[in-house]
Write a protein that holds these residues in place. Structure first.
Motif, PDB file in Angstrom:
ATOM      1  N   VAL A  48     -16.516   6.417  32.634  1.00 28.87           N
ATOM      2  CA  VAL A  48     -15.249   5.771  32.284  1.00 28.87           C
ATOM      3  C   VAL A  48     -15.607   4.347  31.902  1.00 28.87           C
ATOM      4  O   VAL A  48     -15.904   3.511  32.757  1.00 28.87           O
ATOM      5  CB  VAL A  48     -14.248   5.787  33.454  1.00 28.87           C
ATOM      6  CG1 VAL A  48     -12.965   5.065  33.056  1.00 28.87           C
ATOM      7  CG2 VAL A  48     -13.942   7.215  33.888  1.00 28.87           C
ATOM      8  N   ASP A  49     -15.634   4.058  30.615  1.00 32.00           N
ATOM      9  CA  ASP A  49     -16.133   2.775  30.118  1.00 32.00           C
ATOM     10  C   ASP A  49     -15.021   2.032  29.381  1.00 32.00           C
ATOM     11  O   ASP A  49     -14.441   2.548  28.426  1.00 32.00           O
ATOM     12  CB  ASP A  49     -17.315   3.008  29.176  1.00 32.00           C
ATOM     13  CG  ASP A  49     -17.917   1.702  28.678  1.00 32.00           C
ATOM     14  OD1 ASP A  49     -17.833   0.705  29.414  1.00 32.00           O
ATOM     15  OD2 ASP A  49     -18.447   1.685  27.553  1.00 32.00           O
ATOM     16  N   GLY A  50     -14.718   0.825  29.857  1.00 34.24           N
ATOM     17  CA  GLY A  50     -13.682   0.029  29.212  1.00 34.24           C
ATOM     18  C   GLY A  50     -13.001  -0.884  30.208  1.00 34.24           C
ATOM     19  O   GLY A  50     -13.505  -1.123  31.310  1.00 34.24           O
ATOM     20  N   ASP A  51     -11.851  -1.410  29.824  1.00 34.31           N
ATOM     21  CA  ASP A  51     -11.127  -2.374  30.647  1.00 34.31           C
ATOM     22  C   ASP A  51      -9.831  -1.768  31.167  1.00 34.31           C
ATOM     23  O   ASP A  51      -9.096  -1.107  30.422  1.00 34.31           O
ATOM     24  CB  ASP A  51     -10.796  -3.630  29.832  1.00 34.31           C
ATOM     25  CG  ASP A  51     -12.058  -4.324  29.321  1.00 34.31           C
ATOM     26  OD1 ASP A  51     -13.018  -4.413  30.093  1.00 34.31           O
ATOM     27  OD2 ASP A  51     -12.057  -4.764  28.149  1.00 34.31           O
ATOM     28  N   TYR A  65      -4.889  -1.208  29.508  1.00 31.34           N
ATOM     29  CA  TYR A  65      -6.113  -0.424  29.650  1.00 31.34           C
ATOM     30  C   TYR A  65      -6.508   0.230  28.331  1.00 31.34           C
ATOM     31  O   TYR A  65      -5.669   0.570  27.511  1.00 31.34           O
ATOM     32  CB  TYR A  65      -5.969   0.639  30.746  1.00 31.34           C
ATOM     33  CG  TYR A  65      -4.896   1.675  30.500  1.00 31.34           C
ATOM     34  CD1 TYR A  65      -5.198   2.892  29.897  1.00 31.34           C
ATOM     35  CD2 TYR A  65      -3.576   1.445  30.874  1.00 31.34           C
ATOM     36  CE1 TYR A  65      -4.216   3.845  29.677  1.00 31.34           C
ATOM     37  CE2 TYR A  65      -2.587   2.390  30.654  1.00 31.34           C
ATOM     38  CZ  TYR A  65      -2.919   3.593  30.056  1.00 31.34           C
ATOM     39  OH  TYR A  65      -1.941   4.540  29.822  1.00 31.34           O
ATOM     40  N   ASP A  66      -7.807   0.363  28.164  1.00 32.53           N
ATOM     41  CA  ASP A  66      -8.390   1.030  26.991  1.00 32.53           C
ATOM     42  C   ASP A  66      -9.784   1.478  27.417  1.00 32.53           C
ATOM     43  O   ASP A  66     -10.689   0.645  27.542  1.00 32.53           O
ATOM     44  CB  ASP A  66      -8.448   0.084  25.799  1.00 32.53           C
ATOM     45  CG  ASP A  66      -8.846   0.809  24.513  1.00 32.53           C
ATOM     46  OD1 ASP A  66      -9.386   1.928  24.599  1.00 32.53           O
ATOM     47  OD2 ASP A  66      -8.610   0.249  23.428  1.00 32.53           O
ATOM     48  N   VAL A  67      -9.954   2.780  27.665  1.00 32.75           N
ATOM     49  CA  VAL A  67     -11.226   3.278  28.180  1.00 32.75           C
ATOM     50  C   VAL A  67     -11.704   4.493  27.392  1.00 32.75           C
ATOM     51  O   VAL A  67     -10.916   5.223  26.802  1.00 32.75           O
ATOM     52  CB  VAL A  67     -11.117   3.675  29.681  1.00 32.75           C
ATOM     53  CG1 VAL A  67     -10.818   2.466  30.538  1.00 32.75           C
ATOM     54  CG2 VAL A  67     -10.054   4.752  29.887  1.00 32.75           C
ATOM     55  N   LYS A  68     -13.005   4.664  27.397  1.00 41.21           N
ATOM     56  CA  LYS A  68     -13.655   5.859  26.870  1.00 41.21           C
ATOM     57  C   LYS A  68     -14.018   6.743  28.059  1.00 41.21           C
ATOM     58  O   LYS A  68     -14.592   6.269  29.034  1.00 41.21           O
ATOM     59  CB  LYS A  68     -14.906   5.472  26.083  1.00 41.21           C
ATOM     60  CG  LYS A  68     -15.794   6.636  25.684  1.00 41.21           C
ATOM     61  CD  LYS A  68     -17.090   6.123  25.071  1.00 41.21           C
ATOM     62  CE  LYS A  68     -18.063   7.244  24.788  1.00 41.21           C
ATOM     63  NZ  LYS A  68     -19.361   6.744  24.270  1.00 41.21           N
ATOM     64  N   ILE A  69     -13.689   8.031  27.970  1.00 43.02           N
ATOM     65  CA  ILE A  69     -13.948   8.945  29.073  1.00 43.02           C
ATOM     66  C   ILE A  69     -14.864  10.074  28.601  1.00 43.02           C
ATOM     67  O   ILE A  69     -14.609  10.695  27.560  1.00 43.02           O
ATOM     68  CB  ILE A  69     -12.634   9.532  29.632  1.00 43.02           C
ATOM     69  CG1 ILE A  69     -11.760   8.420  30.215  1.00 43.02           C
ATOM     70  CG2 ILE A  69     -12.924  10.593  30.689  1.00 43.02           C
ATOM     71  CD1 ILE A  69     -10.432   8.910  30.760  1.00 43.02           C
ATOM     72  N   ILE A  89     -13.701  11.605  25.100  1.00 47.35           N
ATOM     73  CA  ILE A  89     -12.404  11.121  24.614  1.00 47.35           C
ATOM     74  C   ILE A  89     -12.594   9.629  24.348  1.00 47.35           C
ATOM     75  O   ILE A  89     -12.629   8.820  25.280  1.00 47.35           O
ATOM     76  CB  ILE A  89     -11.289  11.364  25.644  1.00 47.35           C
ATOM     77  CG1 ILE A  89     -11.317  12.826  26.106  1.00 47.35           C
ATOM     78  CG2 ILE A  89      -9.921  11.015  25.073  1.00 47.35           C
ATOM     79  CD1 ILE A  89     -10.439  13.110  27.294  1.00 47.35           C
ATOM     80  N   PRO A  90     -12.749   9.218  23.092  1.00 48.85           N
ATOM     81  CA  PRO A  90     -13.115   7.826  22.785  1.00 48.85           C
ATOM     82  C   PRO A  90     -12.098   6.791  23.245  1.00 48.85           C
ATOM     83  O   PRO A  90     -12.470   5.656  23.528  1.00 48.85           O
ATOM     84  CB  PRO A  90     -13.242   7.825  21.255  1.00 48.85           C
ATOM     85  CG  PRO A  90     -13.442   9.251  20.873  1.00 48.85           C
ATOM     86  CD  PRO A  90     -12.678  10.046  21.879  1.00 48.85           C
ATOM     87  N   GLU A  91     -10.827   7.165  23.315  1.00 51.21           N
ATOM     88  CA  GLU A  91      -9.820   6.164  23.680  1.00 51.21           C
ATOM     89  C   GLU A  91      -8.693   6.781  24.494  1.00 51.21           C
ATOM     90  O   GLU A  91      -7.994   7.686  24.037  1.00 51.21           O
ATOM     91  CB  GLU A  91      -9.229   5.504  22.432  1.00 51.21           C
ATOM     92  CG  GLU A  91      -8.208   4.418  22.747  1.00 51.21           C
ATOM     93  CD  GLU A  91      -7.612   3.780  21.516  1.00 51.21           C
ATOM     94  OE1 GLU A  91      -6.771   2.877  21.673  1.00 51.21           O
ATOM     95  OE2 GLU A  91      -7.983   4.185  20.391  1.00 51.21           O
ATOM     96  N   VAL A  92      -8.548   6.291  25.709  1.00 47.29           N
ATOM     97  CA  VAL A  92      -7.367   6.548  26.538  1.00 47.29           C
ATOM     98  C   VAL A  92      -6.782   5.170  26.822  1.00 47.29           C
ATOM     99  O   VAL A  92      -7.389   4.365  27.523  1.00 47.29           O
ATOM    100  CB  VAL A  92      -7.719   7.269  27.846  1.00 47.29           C
ATOM    101  CG1 VAL A  92      -6.475   7.446  28.711  1.00 47.29           C
ATOM    102  CG2 VAL A  92      -8.362   8.625  27.564  1.00 47.29           C
ATOM    103  N   TYR A 106     -10.532  14.189  20.556  1.00 43.06           N
ATOM    104  CA  TYR A 106     -11.395  14.951  21.463  1.00 43.06           C
ATOM    105  C   TYR A 106     -12.651  15.377  20.718  1.00 43.06           C
ATOM    106  O   TYR A 106     -12.572  16.056  19.690  1.00 43.06           O
ATOM    107  CB  TYR A 106     -10.660  16.187  21.990  1.00 43.06           C
ATOM    108  CG  TYR A 106      -9.426  15.864  22.807  1.00 43.06           C
ATOM    109  CD1 TYR A 106      -9.523  15.616  24.165  1.00 43.06           C
ATOM    110  CD2 TYR A 106      -8.164  15.807  22.203  1.00 43.06           C
ATOM    111  CE1 TYR A 106      -8.392  15.310  24.918  1.00 43.06           C
ATOM    112  CE2 TYR A 106      -7.036  15.515  22.942  1.00 43.06           C
ATOM    113  CZ  TYR A 106      -7.159  15.261  24.304  1.00 43.06           C
ATOM    114  OH  TYR A 106      -6.042  14.960  25.034  1.00 43.06           O
ATOM    115  N   ASN A 107     -13.796  14.961  21.245  1.00 40.83           N
ATOM    116  CA  ASN A 107     -15.085  15.342  20.676  1.00 40.83           C
ATOM    117  C   ASN A 107     -15.757  16.344  21.615  1.00 40.83           C
ATOM    118  O   ASN A 107     -16.202  15.981  22.703  1.00 40.83           O
ATOM    119  CB  ASN A 107     -15.969  14.109  20.471  1.00 40.83           C
ATOM    120  CG  ASN A 107     -15.351  13.131  19.482  1.00 40.83           C
ATOM    121  OD1 ASN A 107     -14.722  13.532  18.508  1.00 40.83           O
ATOM    122  ND2 ASN A 107     -15.525  11.838  19.717  1.00 40.83           N
TER     123      ASN A 107
END
Length: 315
Positions: A48-51, A65-69, A89-92, A106-107
């Motif tokens: 879970v990468d992001g702020d 919030y804006d995270v890559k999962i 999932i590049p952006e949640v 979704y990749n």
């Protein structure tokens, strides 16, 4: 510093570590099943990468919030083959979940060797997992506020009772099993209870056009901007609406864009009499530089006037 002054200033809290734990705990509860005994589950959240932050400004809590999962999924195909893969999932983000400015991406990756049974399970995962994942993502903003909101909001009271409660209707498991129908039991009509009521009025001035505010109050894609929770709204007379994730429900009585909205108002709260509906009239009066909005809630149970007024002003 008074509670009103303290809540006016900007404050924020970094909750990245908590968010990673939340996604790990909540997403790994997801399991779906197919029509031929297939099953797929989320086995691990690897990144879970992001702020992720919670902000407070002018008495409003704002999820940022804006995270890559990245996660791993696995399942068992109809022939018993173990199948696994990865999903990125590049952006949640707040903008996708609440504002609806774009759609989730979704990749997918299938790690198991391709076969008829494995490919069928892979397509099942691609078709059904996003629906359940997005239901979980919709719960995230409410979980942030429920867990961390008290750390930022200064209240004059021990607790904010009577605020709209979040609905818990979203489930994290999808199944195709059809339950056996239950016998219909006729219930006696509910007893009619007389509720003594009064009227609460709140007025505010917005530096915005009336038609823009009218849209903000009725467009289900824009309502979450100020409620910070899922909403349902079809702005036409007789149509039902739902705010604050089901905390407030009712029907539109009449709409005169951009001047007036009349709607019934049923608060889902232990402090609100069961089944009791009030009527909210929102009147918009635009001048050359601003719009004055008057909220009139008719049917407020006696003794709840101050609480309702605080909530109308706060939200």
């Amino acid at each position: 510093m008074s509670h009103t002054t303290a809540n006016w200033h900007w404050k924020n809290k970094n909750i990245g570590p908590w968010a990673r734990q939340w996604f790990q705990r909540e997403l790994t509860t997801i399991t779906i099943t197919g029509d031929s005994e297939e099953s797929v589950q989320i086995t691990d959240v690897t990144e879970v990468d992001g702020d992720v932050e919670l902000g407070q400004r002018k008495s409003k809590l704002i999820t940022i919030y804006d995270v890559k999962i990245e996660l791993k999924w696995s399942g068992k195909a109809s022939d018993g083959t173990d199948v696994n893969g990865k999903l990125v999932i590049p952006e949640v983000s707040h903008e996708i979940t609440l504002d609806g400015t774009s759609e989730y991406v979704y990749n997918w990756t299938l790690s198991t060797k391709s076969s008829g049974a494995a490919d069928t399970l892979y397509q099942l995962a691609r078709k059904r997992l996003p629906v359940v994942l997005e239901a979980k993502f919709a719960e995230f903003p409410s979980a942030i506020i429920e867990t961390h909101g008290k750390d930022l909001t200064v209240s004059a009271e021990p607790s904010r009772t009577g605020t709209p409660v979040q609905s818990t209707n979203v489930t994290s498991t999808t199944t195709t099993t059809t339950p056996e129908p239950k016998p219909v039991v006729k219930k006696p009509p509910p007893k009619t209870t007389t509720v003594n009521t009064s009227t609460v009025e709140v007025e505010a001035i917005f530096m915005a056009a009336a038609d823009d505010l009218f849209s903000l109050f009725t467009d289900e894609k824009r309502i979450p901007v100020w409620t910070r929770a899922p909403a349902q709204s079809n702005p036409s007379p007789g149509s039902e609406y739902s705010l604050f994730g089901g905390g407030v429900k009712g029907k539109y009585v009449s709409l005169d864009a951009p001047k007036q909205i009349i709607q019934t108002w049923l608060l889902q709260s232990p402090d609100w009499p069961s089944g009791h509906e009030a009527t909210l009239t929102t009147s918009l009066d635009q001048s050359s530089e601003s719009t004055t909005v008057k909220f009139t809630l008719d049917g407020v149970p006696l003794g709840k006037e101050d609480e309702i007024k605080r909530n109308l002003e706060g939200y």
